[in-house]
Design a protein around this motif. Structure first.
Motif, PDB file in Angstrom:
ATOM      1  N   GLU A 219       0.833  -1.209   0.000  1.00  0.00           N
ATOM      2  CA  GLU A 219       0.000   0.000   0.000  1.00  0.00           C
ATOM      3  C   GLU A 219       0.868   1.260   0.000  1.00  0.00           C
ATOM      4  N   GLY A 220       1.951   1.241   0.752  1.00  0.00           N
ATOM      5  CA  GLY A 220       2.841   2.386   0.758  1.00  0.00           C
ATOM      6  C   GLY A 220       3.488   2.613  -0.596  1.00  0.00           C
ATOM      7  N   GLN A 221       3.886   1.529  -1.256  1.00  0.00           N
ATOM      8  CA  GLN A 221       4.477   1.648  -2.588  1.00  0.00           C
ATOM      9  C   GLN A 221       3.454   2.174  -3.597  1.00  0.00           C
ATOM     10  N   LEU A 222       2.215   1.721  -3.486  1.00  0.00           N
ATOM     11  CA  LEU A 222       1.169   2.201  -4.391  1.00  0.00           C
ATOM     12  C   LEU A 222       0.928   3.695  -4.196  1.00  0.00           C
ATOM     13  N   ARG A 223       0.945   4.143  -2.939  1.00  0.00           N
ATOM     14  CA  ARG A 223       0.719   5.565  -2.701  1.00  0.00           C
ATOM     15  C   ARG A 223       1.880   6.387  -3.235  1.00  0.00           C
ATOM     16  N   ALA A 224       3.104   5.898  -3.075  1.00  0.00           N
ATOM     17  CA  ALA A 224       4.255   6.616  -3.615  1.00  0.00           C
ATOM     18  C   ALA A 224       4.166   6.702  -5.133  1.00  0.00           C
TER      19      ALA A 224
END
Length: 445
Positions: A219-224
């Motif tokens: 999820e963090g990678q998707l937001r980045a």
């Protein structure tokens, strides 16, 4: 698994671009105490030369025993040879919104301590359990899909001054406590963590660390990635004039079904409106419907006028609720949440220009339609001498810079690419990069 705690500390130290001084925010609770001990033990191995630890405890003075607890933490740090400082929240406390106010004051005091110690960053003991609670709270508020599902960032820039890093986001609280117990180290339990008046405490009673743990790194990678795409869209399709008007080409204005563009546009709108937070879901849906229609007209949302014309979409601050700011000689302040203003000489007052010619002429010279220039100039700042004897002077000497409301106080690491794009559009410098190489890997657990 207690070994996961020391492994996380070592992995965190390896992520630094260069060695530095780390300020540990320690309350005396298990999470922050475990973080301090794990980093201390890792540095004892001599594998991480050039690092040093300092610590700070914030005494919010909300409970009678808090001063003694802070002093006890100071004694604990002294026994380890770690310099320690207590930050005191002095003065009256608000009757409502106490947790939000305490959070802001805590980071202010930690930033002050970091500056005093010459620390390169602040680290906090937020855990995998805290991350699950954060995501659950956002879901309960209707923010469970989209950017909110990424939870807390592993790195956050505070007030453009100092990076706050969270090395334990992939570590379970139970493992931290087992790590401390093996070493015979106790901790304090803050009674507010069990107080049902607070939202997080209510959720804590019903959640486990695993309920929201799967997929956090993803999820963090998707937001980045979303932020990076939003940044590219902004730089391609949006122009900002004098920090007052955002201009979008007609073909891009109605693409509100694109989630990255929608988030980019409403974030720019928050800057134009002088807001730190984005508008709520109902407001965004209403705005999206207006923009998708393609019809000319105006709609106001979040203190911002969305002015749709055949030749483009224009965003500017509505002419309502504009404040008066008084600044002393050489003093700085923020006007209307939109501009940071510094007096370069004597005391001054800042108010809305109300249609004076200077800003209007600049906007027309930038190629804006006359009607847009007229409306936007009504909400531009005007600095005048505070001394009545100088009232004949048209303007006072002042330095102005645009304030990026959503990011100038709290910038999550995975939004830095979009924040940088917005800062450049509004004439600001890029945000300082974090001192670690990859701010997402700390979520691994």
């Amino acid at each position: 698994m207690p070994e996961a705690v020391i492994a996380a500390a070592r992995r965190f130290l390896k992520s630094f671009i260069k060695p530095g001084r780390i300020l540990v925010a320690i309350s005396g609770g298990s999470d922050s105490k475990g973080l301090l001990i794990a980093l201390h033990k890792a540095l004892e191995t001599q594998k991480f030369k050039g690092f040093s630890l300092v610590a700070c405890t914030v005494d919010h003075a909300l409970r009678p025993e808090s001063a003694d607890e802070a002093a006890a933490v100071g004694a604990f740090c002294a026994a380890l040879g770690i310099p320690h400082r207590i930050g005191h929240w002095q003065g009256d406390k608000p009757h409502s919104g106490i947790q939000a106010a305490a959070r802001r004051k805590r980071y202010d005091l930690l930033a002050e301590a970091a500056a005093a110690f010459g620390a390169d960053c602040i680290v906090t003991g937020h855990t995998r359990d805290d991350q699950g609670e954060t995501i659950a709270m956002r879901a309960a508020r209707g923010e469970g899909r989209g950017p909110g599902s990424a939870g807390m960032a592993a790195a956050m820039l505070y007030r453009r001054r100092v990076w706050v890093l969270r090395p334990f986001l992939g570590v379970r609280r139970a493992d931290i406590r087992a790590f401390l117990e093996v070493r015979g180290i106790g901790w304090l339990d803050d009674p507010s963590n069990e107080n049902p008046l607070f939202e997080r405490a209510r959720l804590r009673a019903s959640l486990t660390a695993e309920e929201h743990a799967p997929g956090l790194e993803r999820e963090g990678q998707l937001r980045a990635a979303s932020s990076a795409r939003a940044a590219a869209l902004l730089l391609e399709h949006l122009r900002v004039h004098e920090g007052l008007v955002a201009e979008i080409a007609p073909a891009q204005a109605g693409r509100m079904d694109d989630p990255d563009w929608r988030r980019a546009l409403i974030t720019v709108a928050a800057v134009i409106g002088g807001r730190e937070h984005l508008p709520g879901r109902a407001t965004v849906e209403r705005l999206s419907g207006f923009l998708r229609s393609g019809e000319a007209g105006r709609m106001t949302a979040g203190r911002v006028v969305f002015d749709r014309r055949r030749n483009g979409l224009y965003l500017y601050r509505e002419e309502r609720g504009l404040p008066l700011l008084r600044l002393g000689a050489r003093e700085s302040g923020t006007w209307d949440g939109r501009f940071n203003i510094t007096s370069l000489g004597p005391a001054l007052t800042v108010s809305a220009e109300r249609g004076a010619r200077v800003w209007r002429q600049r906007l027309i010279a930038a190629g804006l339609p006359e009607g847009i220039a007229n409306r936007a100039s009504l909400v531009a700042p005007r600095a005048e001498p505070a001394d009545s004897a100088s009232s004949g002077a048209e303007t006072a000497a002042a330095r102005l810079e645009c304030r990026i409301g959503p990011y100038d106080t709290f910038l999550p690491g995975f939004d830095r690419s979009m924040a940088d794009a917005i800062a450049l559009l509004f004439g600001r410098d890029r945000y300082a990069p974090p001192p670690v190489e990859d701010v997402l890997t700390e979520m691994e657990g």
